[in-house]
Design a protein around this motif. Structure first.
Motif, PDB file in Angstrom:
ATOM      1  N   PHE A   1     -29.462  28.137 -19.170  1.00 22.94           N
ATOM      2  CA  PHE A   1     -29.721  26.974 -18.500  1.00 22.94           C
ATOM      3  C   PHE A   1     -31.350  26.487 -19.111  1.00 22.94           C
ATOM      4  O   PHE A   1     -32.192  27.305 -19.159  1.00 22.94           O
ATOM      5  N   HIS A   2     -31.236  25.012 -19.313  1.00 22.81           N
ATOM      6  CA  HIS A   2     -32.529  24.453 -19.471  1.00 22.81           C
ATOM      7  C   HIS A   2     -32.779  23.344 -18.871  1.00 22.81           C
ATOM      8  O   HIS A   2     -31.775  22.376 -18.990  1.00 22.81           O
ATOM      9  N   ILE A   3     -33.954  23.136 -18.079  1.00 22.40           N
ATOM     10  CA  ILE A   3     -34.038  21.987 -17.240  1.00 22.40           C
ATOM     11  C   ILE A   3     -35.403  21.337 -17.802  1.00 22.40           C
ATOM     12  O   ILE A   3     -36.382  21.848 -17.841  1.00 22.40           O
ATOM     13  N   LYS A   4     -35.170  19.903 -17.946  1.00 20.59           N
ATOM     14  CA  LYS A   4     -36.352  18.985 -18.203  1.00 20.59           C
ATOM     15  C   LYS A   4     -36.670  18.386 -17.009  1.00 20.59           C
ATOM     16  O   LYS A   4     -36.168  17.424 -16.589  1.00 20.59           O
ATOM     17  N   CYS A   5     -37.825  18.724 -16.646  1.00 16.13           N
ATOM     18  CA  CYS A   5     -38.420  18.049 -15.337  1.00 16.13           C
ATOM     19  C   CYS A   5     -39.718  18.701 -15.273  1.00 16.13           C
ATOM     20  O   CYS A   5     -40.058  19.862 -15.402  1.00 16.13           O
ATOM     21  N   PHE A   6     -40.504  17.729 -14.893  1.00 18.35           N
ATOM     22  CA  PHE A   6     -41.922  18.137 -14.790  1.00 18.35           C
ATOM     23  C   PHE A   6     -42.408  18.802 -13.397  1.00 18.35           C
ATOM     24  O   PHE A   6     -43.373  19.745 -13.420  1.00 18.35           O
ATOM     25  N   GLY A   7     -41.745  18.390 -12.383  1.00 17.92           N
ATOM     26  CA  GLY A   7     -42.146  19.096 -11.109  1.00 17.92           C
ATOM     27  C   GLY A   7     -41.704  20.619 -10.849  1.00 17.92           C
ATOM     28  O   GLY A   7     -40.750  20.846 -11.849  1.00 17.92           O
ATOM     29  N   PRO A   8     -41.960  21.059  -9.732  1.00 19.42           N
ATOM     30  CA  PRO A   8     -41.078  22.531  -9.522  1.00 19.42           C
ATOM     31  C   PRO A   8     -39.655  22.284  -9.279  1.00 19.42           C
ATOM     32  O   PRO A   8     -39.048  21.080  -8.955  1.00 19.42           O
ATOM     33  N   LYS A   9     -38.892  23.283  -9.965  1.00 24.38           N
ATOM     34  CA  LYS A   9     -37.544  23.389  -9.815  1.00 24.38           C
ATOM     35  C   LYS A   9     -36.898  24.596  -9.715  1.00 24.38           C
ATOM     36  O   LYS A   9     -37.198  25.669 -10.194  1.00 24.38           O
ATOM     37  N   LYS A  10     -35.983  24.557  -9.067  1.00 27.92           N
ATOM     38  CA  LYS A  10     -35.275  26.053  -9.057  1.00 27.92           C
ATOM     39  C   LYS A  10     -33.555  25.761  -9.156  1.00 27.92           C
ATOM     40  O   LYS A  10     -33.056  24.840  -8.845  1.00 27.92           O
ATOM     41  N   ILE A  11     -33.059  26.950  -9.648  1.00 28.26           N
ATOM     42  CA  ILE A  11     -31.523  26.674 -10.003  1.00 28.26           C
ATOM     43  C   ILE A  11     -30.929  28.036  -9.559  1.00 28.26           C
ATOM     44  O   ILE A  11     -31.503  29.097  -9.694  1.00 28.26           O
ATOM     45  N   TYR A  12     -30.031  27.885  -8.800  1.00 32.72           N
ATOM     46  CA  TYR A  12     -28.837  28.888  -8.267  1.00 32.72           C
ATOM     47  C   TYR A  12     -27.660  29.113  -8.826  1.00 32.72           C
ATOM     48  O   TYR A  12     -26.924  28.393  -8.739  1.00 32.72           O
ATOM     49  N   LEU A  13     -27.189  30.306  -8.935  1.00 33.38           N
ATOM     50  CA  LEU A  13     -25.759  30.798  -9.205  1.00 33.38           C
ATOM     51  C   LEU A  13     -25.369  31.723  -8.298  1.00 33.38           C
ATOM     52  O   LEU A  13     -25.769  32.708  -8.168  1.00 33.38           O
ATOM     53  N   ASP A  14     -24.431  31.364  -7.501  1.00 31.51           N
ATOM     54  CA  ASP A  14     -23.687  32.253  -6.516  1.00 31.51           C
ATOM     55  C   ASP A  14     -24.776  32.825  -5.374  1.00 31.51           C
ATOM     56  O   ASP A  14     -25.010  34.097  -5.095  1.00 31.51           O
ATOM     57  N   GLY A  15     -25.593  31.539  -5.154  1.00 34.01           N
ATOM     58  CA  GLY A  15     -26.618  32.130  -4.232  1.00 34.01           C
ATOM     59  C   GLY A  15     -27.998  32.913  -4.642  1.00 34.01           C
ATOM     60  O   GLY A  15     -28.984  33.099  -3.999  1.00 34.01           O
ATOM     61  N   LYS A  16     -28.222  33.085  -6.134  1.00 34.04           N
ATOM     62  CA  LYS A  16     -29.107  33.936  -6.636  1.00 34.04           C
ATOM     63  C   LYS A  16     -30.133  32.942  -7.530  1.00 34.04           C
ATOM     64  O   LYS A  16     -29.368  32.266  -8.394  1.00 34.04           O
ATOM     65  N   GLU A  17     -31.117  33.013  -7.032  1.00 31.80           N
ATOM     66  CA  GLU A  17     -32.135  31.940  -8.024  1.00 31.80           C
ATOM     67  C   GLU A  17     -32.426  32.515  -9.303  1.00 31.80           C
ATOM     68  O   GLU A  17     -32.535  33.928  -9.619  1.00 31.80           O
ATOM     69  N   LEU A  18     -31.932  31.902 -10.383  1.00 34.00           N
ATOM     70  CA  LEU A  18     -32.147  32.404 -11.728  1.00 34.00           C
ATOM     71  C   LEU A  18     -33.733  32.474 -12.298  1.00 34.00           C
ATOM     72  O   LEU A  18     -34.368  31.588 -12.143  1.00 34.00           O
ATOM     73  N   PRO A  19     -33.947  33.539 -12.872  1.00 33.32           N
ATOM     74  CA  PRO A  19     -35.638  33.451 -13.293  1.00 33.32           C
ATOM     75  C   PRO A  19     -35.690  32.736 -14.487  1.00 33.32           C
ATOM     76  O   PRO A  19     -34.779  32.576 -15.250  1.00 33.32           O
ATOM     77  N   TYR A  20     -36.895  32.321 -14.801  1.00 34.64           N
ATOM     78  CA  TYR A  20     -37.096  31.859 -16.133  1.00 34.64           C
ATOM     79  C   TYR A  20     -37.689  32.706 -17.268  1.00 34.64           C
ATOM     80  O   TYR A  20     -38.553  33.455 -16.654  1.00 34.64           O
ATOM     81  N   ILE A  21     -37.322  32.635 -18.272  1.00 30.36           N
ATOM     82  CA  ILE A  21     -38.002  33.482 -19.381  1.00 30.36           C
ATOM     83  C   ILE A  21     -38.832  32.525 -20.361  1.00 30.36           C
ATOM     84  O   ILE A  21     -39.642  32.922 -21.029  1.00 30.36           O
ATOM     85  N   TYR A  22     -38.722  31.136 -19.966  1.00 35.23           N
ATOM     86  CA  TYR A  22     -39.834  30.277 -20.624  1.00 35.23           C
ATOM     87  C   TYR A  22     -40.112  29.258 -19.733  1.00 35.23           C
ATOM     88  O   TYR A  22     -39.392  28.616 -19.124  1.00 35.23           O
TER      89      TYR A  22
END
Length: 579
Positions: free
Chosen positions: A345-366
């Motif tokens: 997943f790739h999120i274009k957003c300046f502010g803080p953002k979090k993405i969850y899949l099956d209740g688990k927050e996905l960590p960012y590698i970039y």
């Protein structure tokens, strides 16, 4: 307020006390448009400007574009009042007519790392210089590597990025200001593995060309010359040059033809929007359940609705259900992929953002102005509980957009193809040309297929050119440019004015500099070294000129030429040298 002289004086007061007094001798003014709250589009800039209050001169809608001129010019004047023993240098992100008189260089802004963006830098720089503003530069390697359309979120050790960086570096060698800059990955020359020797060679070439470049810089100051030149400036009668966007002259002698496509390593593919077909609400309706809050803590709920996808692009005002400065949004539902395998997943957003899949927050590698998650394995047709939330604490434009890479995209990245290591070059008519690397002479008025392996770019020298080249050095003022290798490219008469001064003060304005006219008579095969005009403190009274009549396999490439045609001891009087 750069239009207010009192504000500029206050700015200088603090800069002088906090920086200039400690020895700072170059200045970087960012956001001199001025920046308008992340306004990424022309429409959003206009919208935000109309909402701004007046400046000292009047409304910002009317008095905006000269902002960079006012701030650089006033700062320049204050620096000149302090001392005439150190030249002013200002790097800034915007330009207005006349700004060249403020010793300002403009760079093209915070670009992202992809080949298309790189290709656009060439006409951007050429057009900027053709407008009468002679000093321009760009971020070699791009400011961000995985955002702003950058595709190299894997990092700077990716060979595909290193190839990209090398090609940018080669182009930058022939920009008015040669400058590597960016974030997210080291840019030191030794960080690029197998590409490092090529970077070193072009770095050395830039330094060897300093006598040529510095002499032309004097021509800019004295005569309004332009170093980075669109081909129509020098070949007006050849209309085929009018549409060429990826070739330019670097001074009167060198035609530069950068390589703007990959040849060795396929770059990563761009991510694509996660479209509506992949989302379902928890009660199995199309889309995602969206909750909008007018605070940044998910407390004051103002709107609930179904969004077909995540694609917020509020660049001409925010809706009434959120505030101008703070908001938070949460989307929830189900994600149903149609492909099995690795996703990202790739999120274009300046502010803080979090993405969850099956209740688990996905960590960012970039993580930068945009983010990429770690890779996740998904199964086609399977439903995954999905949520994304963001908070915003600043006024103005807002973007929240969800993209991804699918197994199909990753598979495409793995495909390989054998690409030719050449590029097409047009040789302007009415002149003969020399290949800088081989010394081969070519006729103008034709299109050629030029060799372009990673070690070089096509670089042509116009017949009749005279190029002074200095020794190998590590920094500009390491030692005098002596001996001076003077390469003469026969086939036409030519001339060059070699210029020297003390390098870092304004004594040249008082006439403390020297020039030597070099004139080539092609029919007689004679070079005239004119009598030196002028002088300055520390001027070398005696010089050694290594004269080279360039040709096939002689007087070519970056290295010094062994066995010059003539070695001349020059003491300041005219000499005529017969070849």
């Amino acid at each position: 307020d750069a239009y207010n002289p009192a504000a500029n004086d206050l700015f200088w007061k603090h800069a002088k006390k906090g920086l200039y007094a400690d020895g700072i001798d170059a200045w970087w003014f960012d956001s001199t448009e001025p920046d308008v709250i992340n306004a990424l589009t022309k429409e959003s800039s206009e919208y935000e400007l109309k909402r701004m209050e007046n400046n000292f001169a009047g409304s910002f809608a009317k008095y905006l574009n000269p902002y960079s001129l006012r701030i650089t010019e006033d700062f320049y004047k204050n620096l000149r009042k302090e001392s005439d023993q150190q030249r002013v240098y200002i790097l800034t992100r915007s330009t207005f007519a006349g700004q060249q008189r403020a010793a300002a260089t403009t760079w093209s802004g915070d670009i992202g790392a992809n080949w298309t963006v790189f290709k656009h830098q060439i006409p951007a720089g050429v057009n900027h210089c053709m407008s009468g503003i002679p000093y321009w530069t760009f971020d070699i390697g791009a400011f961000v590597i995985g955002s702003y359309e950058g595709v190299f979120s894997n990092g700077g050790k990716d060979p595909a990025y290193q190839e990209f960086y090398t090609r940018m570096f080669q182009f930058g060698t022939f920009c008015p200001v040669f400058r590597s800059h960016g974030s997210e990955t080291p840019r030191e020359i030794w960080e690029f593995g197998k590409f490092t020797p090529t970077l070193i060679n072009f770095d050395n070439l830039r330094y060897r060309l300093l006598p040529y470049i510095y002499s032309l810089a004097h021509n800019i100051t004295a005569n309004g010359y332009t170093l980075m030149r669109g081909l129509p400036m020098d070949f007006t009668s050849d209309r085929k040059t009018y549409s060429l966007e990826d070739q330019f002259m670097f001074g009167p002698a060198l035609m530069v033809c950068p390589v703007t496509e990959y040849m060795l390593h396929r770059p990563p593919e761009a991510s694509i929007p996660v479209s509506a077909e992949y989302f379902r609400t928890n009660d199995d309706k199309p889309g995602l359940a969206a909750k909008y809050y007018n605070d940044a803590q998910f407390k004051n709920l103002t709107l609930e609705r179904i969004d077909s996808t995540i694609n917020i692009f509020w660049y001409t005002g925010r809706p009434s259900y959120v505030t101008d400065s703070t908001l938070s949004i949460r989307w929830e539902g189900k994600l149903v992929p149609t492909q099995t395998g690795k996703h990202q997943f790739h999120i274009k957003c300046f502010g803080p953002k979090k993405i969850y899949l099956d209740g688990k927050e996905l960590p960012y590698i970039y993580q930068s102005t945009e983010v990429y998650t770690e890779y996740v394995e998904l199964t086609a047709g399977k439903e995954y509980r999905f949520a994304l939330e963001t908070q915003n604490f600043t006024a103005g434009a807002l973007r929240v957009q969800l993209f991804w890479k699918t197994p199909e995209i990753f598979a495409k990245e793995k495909t390989s193809e054998q690409r030719k290591q050449t590029r097409t070059v047009y040789l302007p008519a009415g002149h003969q040309w020399f290949d800088f690397w081989t010394g081969e002479m070519l006729n103008g008025g034709q299109e050629i297929i030029a060799d372009a392996p990673i070690e070089k770019i096509p670089l042509l020298v116009k017949a009749g050119s005279i190029i002074p080249m200095g020794p190998f050095i590590q920094y500009a003022a390491e030692k005098p440019a002596d001996p001076l290798e003077v390469r003469i490219y026969p086939g036409a008469d030519g001339s060059f004015q070699f210029y020297e001064d003390e390098n870092d003060n304004y004594n040249y304005e008082k006439g403390l500099f020297s020039t030597i006219e070099l004139n080539w008579n092609d029919a007689a095969k004679q070079l005239t070294l004119g009598a030196r005009q002028g002088s300055f403190p520390g001027m070398p009274e005696v010089r050694s000129f290594h004269l080279i009549l360039a040709g096939k396999d002689y007087g070519r490439g970056i290295g010094t030429t062994e066995k010059p045609n003539h070695i001349i001891r020059y003491t300041g009087t005219q000499q005529v040298v017969q070849f």
